[in-house]
Scaffold this motif. Structure first.
Motif, PDB file in Angstrom:
ATOM      1  N   ARG A 185       0.822  -1.222   0.000  1.00 10.02           N
ATOM      2  CA  ARG A 185       0.000   0.000   0.000  1.00 10.02           C
ATOM      3  C   ARG A 185       0.854   1.270   0.000  1.00 10.02           C
ATOM      4  N   GLY A 186       2.169   1.099   0.069  1.00 12.67           N
ATOM      5  CA  GLY A 186       3.070   2.262   0.059  1.00 12.67           C
ATOM      6  C   GLY A 186       3.091   3.001   1.385  1.00 12.67           C
ATOM      7  N   ILE A 187       2.643   2.327   2.462  1.00 14.90           N
ATOM      8  CA  ILE A 187       2.659   2.994   3.776  1.00 14.90           C
ATOM      9  C   ILE A 187       3.709   2.320   4.666  1.00 14.90           C
ATOM     10  N   LEU A 188       4.006   2.971   5.788  1.00 14.18           N
ATOM     11  CA  LEU A 188       5.060   2.440   6.653  1.00 14.18           C
ATOM     12  C   LEU A 188       4.604   1.167   7.361  1.00 14.18           C
ATOM     13  N   VAL A 189       5.519   0.237   7.485  1.00 14.61           N
ATOM     14  CA  VAL A 189       5.287  -0.957   8.302  1.00 14.61           C
ATOM     15  C   VAL A 189       5.277  -0.457   9.756  1.00 14.61           C
ATOM     16  N   PRO A 190       4.368  -0.955  10.617  1.00 12.15           N
ATOM     17  CA  PRO A 190       4.297  -0.398  11.982  1.00 12.15           C
ATOM     18  C   PRO A 190       5.641  -0.454  12.711  1.00 12.15           C
ATOM     19  N   GLN A 227      10.479  -4.682 -11.771  1.00 17.05           N
ATOM     20  CA  GLN A 227      10.001  -3.380 -11.326  1.00 17.05           C
ATOM     21  C   GLN A 227       9.291  -3.585  -9.986  1.00 17.05           C
ATOM     22  N   ARG A 228       9.701  -2.821  -8.962  1.00 13.62           N
ATOM     23  CA  ARG A 228       9.075  -2.994  -7.649  1.00 13.62           C
ATOM     24  C   ARG A 228       7.581  -2.707  -7.740  1.00 13.62           C
ATOM     25  N   PRO A 229       6.738  -3.531  -7.107  1.00 11.66           N
ATOM     26  CA  PRO A 229       5.294  -3.296  -7.205  1.00 11.66           C
ATOM     27  C   PRO A 229       4.871  -1.948  -6.627  1.00 11.66           C
ATOM     28  N   ASP A 230       5.715  -1.344  -5.744  1.00 11.76           N
ATOM     29  CA  ASP A 230       5.338  -0.038  -5.186  1.00 11.76           C
ATOM     30  C   ASP A 230       5.980   1.118  -5.964  1.00 11.76           C
ATOM     31  N   ASP A 231       6.493   0.843  -7.172  1.00 10.48           N
ATOM     32  CA  ASP A 231       7.071   1.906  -8.002  1.00 10.48           C
ATOM     33  C   ASP A 231       6.121   2.399  -9.096  1.00 10.48           C
ATOM     34  N   THR A 232       4.845   1.989  -9.075  1.00  7.80           N
ATOM     35  CA  THR A 232       3.898   2.539 -10.053  1.00  7.80           C
ATOM     36  C   THR A 232       3.632   4.006  -9.680  1.00  7.80           C
ATOM     37  N   VAL A 233       3.127   4.811 -10.641  1.00 10.60           N
ATOM     38  CA  VAL A 233       2.955   6.245 -10.365  1.00 10.60           C
ATOM     39  C   VAL A 233       2.062   6.475  -9.141  1.00 10.60           C
ATOM     40  N   ASP A 234       0.939   5.750  -9.040  1.00 14.66           N
ATOM     41  CA  ASP A 234       0.013   5.942  -7.912  1.00 14.66           C
ATOM     42  C   ASP A 234       0.667   5.620  -6.580  1.00 14.66           C
ATOM     43  N   GLU A 247      11.324  15.185 -10.568  1.00 13.81           N
ATOM     44  CA  GLU A 247      12.399  14.247 -10.867  1.00 13.81           C
ATOM     45  C   GLU A 247      12.187  12.916 -10.110  1.00 13.81           C
ATOM     46  N   LEU A 248      11.687  13.014  -8.871  1.00 14.65           N
ATOM     47  CA  LEU A 248      11.470  11.796  -8.075  1.00 14.65           C
ATOM     48  C   LEU A 248      10.463  10.868  -8.750  1.00 14.65           C
ATOM     49  N   LEU A 249       9.326  11.455  -9.198  1.00 14.50           N
ATOM     50  CA  LEU A 249       8.275  10.632  -9.810  1.00 14.50           C
ATOM     51  C   LEU A 249       8.771  10.004 -11.111  1.00 14.50           C
ATOM     52  N   MET A 250       9.568  10.772 -11.847  1.00 14.91           N
ATOM     53  CA  MET A 250      10.092  10.250 -13.112  1.00 14.91           C
ATOM     54  C   MET A 250      11.064   9.092 -12.846  1.00 14.91           C
ATOM     55  N   ARG A 251      11.895   9.269 -11.820  1.00 15.99           N
ATOM     56  CA  ARG A 251      12.868   8.216 -11.509  1.00 15.99           C
ATOM     57  C   ARG A 251      12.178   6.936 -11.049  1.00 15.99           C
ATOM     58  N   LEU A 252      11.166   7.088 -10.173  1.00 14.31           N
ATOM     59  CA  LEU A 252      10.543   5.896  -9.591  1.00 14.31           C
ATOM     60  C   LEU A 252       9.822   5.069 -10.643  1.00 14.31           C
ATOM     61  N   SER A 253       9.080   5.762 -11.552  1.00 17.55           N
ATOM     62  CA  SER A 253       8.281   4.995 -12.502  1.00 17.55           C
ATOM     63  C   SER A 253       9.149   4.349 -13.590  1.00 17.55           C
ATOM     64  N   ARG A 254      10.424   4.746 -13.671  1.00 19.52           N
ATOM     65  CA  ARG A 254      11.307   4.148 -14.685  1.00 19.52           C
ATOM     66  C   ARG A 254      12.400   3.305 -14.048  1.00 19.52           C
TER      67      ARG A 254
END
Ligand code: AMP
Length: 220
Positions: free
Chosen positions: A55-60, A159-166, A119-126
């Protein structure tokens, strides 16, 4: 020496922490890699962490703190460590200070790698990563020589599953709310070094190593 690397997801913490750790002969500990290994191995810890990571959130904290502090206390970390991805919030930073103080140690420096949101969003999605040695590639800036294979070890790239744009947007939001306050925490302690994270990998490594050598701390 004990160094913390701070920066948003995609700022290049992992790449730079690995390079600088090698240069300074420190152990590189990446909390995200510890979680991904646990998931791959199907351990109890991995099972507990998986749904948060997806979910892209922190592990407790109840899971993350014990995992990382346990790793830091291992004998190979005696000579010093670079922490990448931990601490992610104030509670983790305080727990880290506490355990180090018990061993008469302290965090010496916090390196903050600064990169613009665009730049961060561009790097992550690629971004593509080697499943075996975790080396990151970028489809445009640093593609592998053979598509899908790691230049270093021949491992499979994924590609990491948490690297999609959303998901990347969600991780950035979590970073701003929970992790960014650590910049002031370490600046207040006189330990913050801010480094421009844009440019080639080598340029940024050089900036970090120079900043660590000079020790020009930023106070806020
Ligand atoms: P990273 O590889 O550092 O981008 O981390 C990937 C994911 O692992 C994060 O989005 C979190 O779900 C989890 N994670 C990594 N480090 C921590 C931490 N220190 N505390 C909580 N969750 C973490």
């Amino acid at each position: 020496m004990y160094i913390v690397f701070l920066g948003a997801p995609g700022a290049g913490k992992g790449t730079q922490a690995a390079t600088v750790a090698q240069e300074l002969k420190l152990v590189h500990i990446a909390s995200g890699d510890l979680f991904r290994q646990a998931i791959e191995q199907g351990t109890e810890l991995g099972l507990r962490a998986k749904s948060y990571m997806e979910r892209g959130i922190l592990v407790p904290d109840s899971i993350s703190i014990g995992m990382v502090l346990g790793r830091i206390s291992a004998p190979d970390c005696e000579g010093g460590v670079i922490l990448d991805g931990f601490p992610r919030n104030l509670k983790q930073a305080e727990a880290l200070d506490e355990i180090l103080a018990k061993q008469a140690k302290t965090i010496d420096r916090a390196v903050y790698i600064l990169v613009s949101e665009r730049e961060l969003l561009m790097r992550l999605s690629r971004r593509w990563i080697c499943r075996n040695c975790q080396t990151p590639y970028h489809t445009i800036n640093s593609p592998p020589k053979v598509w899908g294979k790691c230049d270093r070890c021949g491992g499979e790239l994924y590609q990491r599953p948490d690297d999609t744009v959303d998901k990347a947007k969600k991780r950035l939001e979590v970073y701003l709310n929970e992790t960014a306050p650590l910049i002031d925490y370490y600046a207040g302690a006189g330990k913050l070094l801010e480094v421009d994270g844009e440019g080639s990998i080598d340029e940024v490594s050089w900036r970090i190593i120079t900043a660590l050598g000079k020790g020009e701390f930023i106070a806020r």
